[in-house]
Design a protein around this motif. Structure first.
Motif, short mmCIF file in Angstrom:
data_model
loop_
_atom_site.label_atom_id
_atom_site.label_comp_id
_atom_site.label_asym_id
_atom_site.label_seq_id
_atom_site.Cartn_x
_atom_site.Cartn_y
_atom_site.Cartn_z
N ALA A 1 0.82 -1.21 0.00
CA ALA A 1 0.00 0.00 0.00
C ALA A 1 0.85 1.26 0.00
N ASP A 2 2.09 1.17 0.50
CA ASP A 2 2.99 2.32 0.55
C ASP A 2 3.71 2.59 -0.77
N GLN A 3 3.64 1.63 -1.72
CA GLN A 3 4.38 1.76 -2.97
C GLN A 3 3.57 2.52 -4.02
N THR A 4 4.29 3.10 -4.97
CA THR A 4 3.65 3.71 -6.13
C THR A 4 3.75 2.73 -7.28
N TRP A 5 2.63 2.16 -7.66
CA TRP A 5 2.62 1.10 -8.67
C TRP A 5 2.24 1.69 -10.03
N ASP A 6 3.21 1.69 -10.95
CA ASP A 6 2.92 2.10 -12.32
C ASP A 6 3.04 0.84 -13.18
N LEU A 7 1.93 0.15 -13.33
CA LEU A 7 1.95 -1.13 -14.01
C LEU A 7 1.29 -1.08 -15.39
N ALA A 8 1.20 0.12 -15.93
CA ALA A 8 0.66 0.24 -17.28
C ALA A 8 1.61 -0.47 -18.24
N PRO A 9 1.08 -1.26 -19.18
CA PRO A 9 1.94 -1.95 -20.13
C PRO A 9 2.84 -0.97 -20.88
#
Length: 298
Positions: free
Chosen positions: A288-296
């Motif tokens: 929850a603390d991470q910034t997830w940029d998982l766009a292909p």
């Protein structure tokens, strides 16, 4: 060492090796939050990570593990040391050489306590090359004459934000060479830093002790679910054959084979009962603390 000497050490700089990296940076920030004077050792004093530590109040100094003169200068007047080593980016022989050089320089400088971060179970003849190299450094530390503590972190949660892992996460897959429901002890690097800082505030309590640390026992399937919830992306788990890992790294394949066949052992419940002062992360709170940029990627 006594509690009175602990208080005397509190006003002396804590030298932090690898301060612009993950573990050293976490230790430096945790110490600064505790109001401790931090001397951040790095080969890259002009880096953005070094600038960030300066902004927090650290004294950033140049230190190269292969240049003894820089180590002597960096450690002069330090009361304690957070020490670490890594073969990644170099090799195992270089890790041992550099790690022992740092410890020798600390002993010569009169440092009065060293916390060395190794690896969980590295003292158990695992046969994992980068565990065995760290145990070589542990043994050198024990013979140094300087009061010491060794902490052995388990698997880093932060590994799941490396580019290698992100590539598969962007495709909706967490891929690891582990059975989906085989528990792994995990730890956030922030917790490594927090525990090291706690030890460095109470060195007399921890002198001569080796402590393996983890925040939670978690299955790979559960890791995928936590990342899916935090990133708001559908993530499924996929087991990678060990033979695939062997093609790229015999060392890492050996580690995962140990995880599968023997199991990485950390008594998480006892650790957290003993040290509630550390805000141990779970996989959910860490994710929850991470910034997830998982766009292909295009």
């Amino acid at each position: 060492m006594t509690q009175e000497s602990d208080l005397a050490l509190a006003n002396l700089p804590v030298a932090v090796a690898g301060a612009t990296g993950e573990q050293g940076g976490a230790a430096a920030r945790a110490l600064l939050r505790r109001g401790r004077p931090v001397r951040a050792l790095t080969r890259s004093p002009g880096s953005p990570a070094a600038d960030a530590l300066r902004a927090l109040g650290a004294d950033v100094v140049c230190a190269d593990f292969d240049d003894r003169a820089t180590l002597d200068a960096a450690l002069a007047g330090a009361g304690t040391l957070f020490a670490m080593s890594t073969p990644f980016g170099t090799d195992l022989d270089a890790e041992i050489r550099q790690g022992t050089a740092l410890l020798d320089a600390a002993a010569a400088a009169g440092v009065r306590h060293i916390v060395f971060t190794s690896a969980a179970n590295a003292d158990r003849a695992t046969g994992v090359p980068h565990f065995d190299s760290k145990h070589r450094i542990e043994r050198h530390l024990a013979e140094s004459g300087v009061p010491w503590t060794v902490i052995g972190p388990a698997v880093f949660m932060d590994n799941y934000t490396t580019e290698w892992t992100l590539q598969s996460l962007r495709n909706g897959v967490l891929a690891l060479p582990m059975p989906a429901d085989s528990p792994l002890p995990l730890i956030a690097t922030a917790d490594i830093g927090a525990f090291a800082a706690f030890i460095l505030d109470h060195p007399s309590e921890f002198a001569g002790r080796r402590i393996d640390i983890a925040g939670q026992l978690v299955t790979p399937r559960r890791i995928a679910a936590a990342i899916a919830t935090a990133s708001k992306r559908e993530i499924t788990y996929q087991e990678v054959p060990l033979a695939v890992i062997e093609e790229s790294s015999a060392d890492l394949a050996s580690m995962f084979r140990y995880f599968q066949e023997t199991g990485l052992e950390v008594d998480v419940e006892a650790l957290q009962r003993s040290y509630p002062q550390v805000d141990w992360h779970t996989i959910d709170s860490w994710a929850a603390d991470q910034t997830w940029d998982l766009a292909p990627q295009p």
